[in-house]
Write a protein that holds these residues in place. Sequence first.
Motif, mmCIF file in Angstrom:
data_model
loop_
_atom_site.group_PDB
_atom_site.id
_atom_site.type_symbol
_atom_site.label_atom_id
_atom_site.label_comp_id
_atom_site.label_asym_id
_atom_site.label_seq_id
_atom_site.Cartn_x
_atom_site.Cartn_y
_atom_site.Cartn_z
ATOM 1 N N PHE A 1 40.104 35.196 42.983
ATOM 2 C CA PHE A 1 40.769 35.808 42.031
ATOM 3 C C PHE A 1 40.609 36.987 42.072
ATOM 4 O O PHE A 1 39.979 37.519 43.058
ATOM 5 C CB PHE A 1 40.075 35.161 40.506
ATOM 6 N N ALA A 2 41.510 37.866 41.425
ATOM 7 C CA ALA A 2 41.835 39.404 41.491
ATOM 8 C C ALA A 2 42.059 39.762 40.108
ATOM 9 O O ALA A 2 42.830 39.142 39.221
ATOM 10 C CB ALA A 2 42.774 39.729 42.574
ATOM 11 N N TYR A 3 41.746 40.964 39.918
ATOM 12 C CA TYR A 3 42.180 41.730 38.757
ATOM 13 C C TYR A 3 42.167 43.286 38.760
ATOM 14 O O TYR A 3 41.366 43.745 39.584
ATOM 15 C CB TYR A 3 41.213 41.093 37.632
ATOM 16 N N GLY A 4 42.780 43.814 37.843
ATOM 17 C CA GLY A 4 42.806 45.124 37.422
ATOM 18 C C GLY A 4 41.817 45.399 36.499
ATOM 19 O O GLY A 4 41.772 44.472 35.306
ATOM 20 N N SER A 5 41.167 46.725 36.310
ATOM 21 C CA SER A 5 40.393 46.944 35.179
ATOM 22 C C SER A 5 40.283 48.452 34.889
ATOM 23 O O SER A 5 40.734 49.191 35.957
ATOM 24 C CB SER A 5 38.828 46.233 35.447
ATOM 25 N N LYS A 6 39.814 48.845 33.694
ATOM 26 C CA LYS A 6 39.786 50.365 33.568
ATOM 27 C C LYS A 6 38.899 50.869 34.548
ATOM 28 O O LYS A 6 37.740 50.543 34.734
ATOM 29 C CB LYS A 6 39.125 50.546 32.027
ATOM 30 N N PHE A 7 39.306 52.211 35.169
ATOM 31 C CA PHE A 7 38.798 52.858 36.086
ATOM 32 C C PHE A 7 37.632 53.751 35.515
ATOM 33 O O PHE A 7 36.416 53.752 35.815
ATOM 34 C CB PHE A 7 39.506 53.930 36.810
ATOM 35 N N ARG A 8 37.764 54.507 34.433
ATOM 36 C CA ARG A 8 37.029 55.180 33.766
ATOM 37 C C ARG A 8 37.576 55.491 32.157
ATOM 38 O O ARG A 8 38.514 55.211 31.872
ATOM 39 C CB ARG A 8 36.863 56.758 34.255
ATOM 40 N N PRO A 9 36.549 55.520 31.174
ATOM 41 C CA PRO A 9 36.802 55.608 29.829
ATOM 42 C C PRO A 9 37.705 56.598 29.068
ATOM 43 O O PRO A 9 38.495 56.529 28.325
ATOM 44 C CB PRO A 9 35.702 55.522 29.210
ATOM 45 N N PRO B 1 40.784 59.111 28.423
ATOM 46 C CA PRO B 1 42.060 59.008 28.347
ATOM 47 C C PRO B 1 42.994 59.417 29.610
ATOM 48 O O PRO B 1 43.894 58.825 29.958
ATOM 49 C CB PRO B 1 42.732 59.571 27.130
ATOM 50 N N ALA B 2 42.622 60.454 30.098
ATOM 51 C CA ALA B 2 43.129 61.153 31.349
ATOM 52 C C ALA B 2 43.226 60.308 32.485
ATOM 53 O O ALA B 2 44.266 60.328 33.459
ATOM 54 C CB ALA B 2 42.636 62.542 31.609
ATOM 55 N N TYR B 3 42.410 59.168 32.597
ATOM 56 C CA TYR B 3 42.393 58.190 33.521
ATOM 57 C C TYR B 3 43.255 56.960 33.428
ATOM 58 O O TYR B 3 43.235 56.103 34.242
ATOM 59 C CB TYR B 3 40.947 57.652 33.884
ATOM 60 N N ASN B 4 43.787 56.934 32.393
ATOM 61 C CA ASN B 4 44.788 55.701 31.997
ATOM 62 C C ASN B 4 45.735 55.337 32.976
ATOM 63 O O ASN B 4 46.023 54.199 32.920
ATOM 64 C CB ASN B 4 45.641 55.723 30.745
ATOM 65 N N GLY B 5 46.283 56.159 33.938
ATOM 66 C CA GLY B 5 47.039 55.811 34.754
ATOM 67 C C GLY B 5 46.581 55.548 36.158
ATOM 68 O O GLY B 5 47.085 55.085 37.122
ATOM 69 N N THR B 6 45.104 55.438 36.293
ATOM 70 C CA THR B 6 44.239 54.808 37.243
ATOM 71 C C THR B 6 43.734 53.445 36.965
ATOM 72 O O THR B 6 43.200 53.371 35.762
ATOM 73 C CB THR B 6 43.213 55.771 37.836
ATOM 74 N N VAL B 7 43.611 52.571 38.002
ATOM 75 C CA VAL B 7 43.311 51.163 37.721
ATOM 76 C C VAL B 7 42.186 50.890 38.964
ATOM 77 O O VAL B 7 42.428 51.307 39.931
ATOM 78 C CB VAL B 7 44.181 50.176 37.499
ATOM 79 N N GLU B 8 41.169 50.253 38.493
ATOM 80 C CA GLU B 8 40.358 49.628 39.544
ATOM 81 C C GLU B 8 40.729 48.121 40.054
ATOM 82 O O GLU B 8 40.806 47.229 39.098
ATOM 83 C CB GLU B 8 38.878 49.604 39.182
ATOM 84 N N ALA B 9 40.967 47.746 41.265
ATOM 85 C CA ALA B 9 41.091 46.551 41.640
ATOM 86 C C ALA B 9 40.135 45.876 42.073
ATOM 87 O O ALA B 9 39.186 46.235 42.785
ATOM 88 C CB ALA B 9 42.463 46.557 42.758
ATOM 89 N N THR B 10 39.733 44.522 41.750
ATOM 90 C CA THR B 10 38.909 43.834 42.351
ATOM 91 C C THR B 10 39.242 42.640 42.725
ATOM 92 O O THR B 10 40.355 41.838 42.365
ATOM 93 C CB THR B 10 37.899 43.277 41.106
ATOM 94 N N VAL B 11 38.810 41.776 43.801
ATOM 95 C CA VAL B 11 39.062 40.753 44.544
ATOM 96 C C VAL B 11 37.763 39.834 44.895
ATOM 97 O O VAL B 11 36.875 40.503 45.361
ATOM 98 C CB VAL B 11 40.144 40.778 45.480
ATOM 99 N N TYR B 12 37.533 38.738 44.495
ATOM 100 C CA TYR B 12 36.584 37.798 44.975
ATOM 101 C C TYR B 12 37.325 36.508 45.599
ATOM 102 O O TYR B 12 38.238 35.893 44.948
ATOM 103 C CB TYR B 12 35.462 37.308 43.866
#
Length: 161
Positions: A63-71, A73-84
């Motif tokens: 599985f894989a997903y995107g998630s909030k990178f940092r809380p 608002p200026a980081y809203n265009g950045t996402v953390e990607a995770t895969v297992y």
Amino acid sequence: MVRSFKTEDTQQLLDIYNYYVVNSVATFDTEPVAFEVYSEKLHRINKAYPLIVFEEDNTILGFAYGSKFRPKPAYNGTVEATVYVKHTAHGKQIGTILYTKLLSLLKQQNFHSVMGVLTIPNDASVKLHEKFGFKQVAELKEVGFKFGKWQNVGFWQLNFN
């Protein structure tokens, strides 16, 4: 087959994840995660970001997903990607298949930057990220303590535009 997450997938995803909790430094959770806690996390992620699974013969192999990178608002265009990927399914290109779809979905959602945050060393994960054009932008020394040892974390970044 790659498809969107469904609530009934939760136990299989938790089983994959908890294997890594107990047997690796891929995650900094140090104790197996309870079903209710993980279910809440998956549903929270699924409301705002892509959450996809790779299924074969009614068994989820990754599985894989995107998630909030940092809380902030200026980081809203950045996402953390995770895969297992299920530990018994390595070497079948499942991570590549999942990341191909995940990155396409994140680009469609107009994210500018995707971060991969990896415990290092981790050759397989580094190769996966670099295959997609991620570049290492940072290494944090001895920031996580697991299995009686301080662990390093690397940040890999991919910008879409």
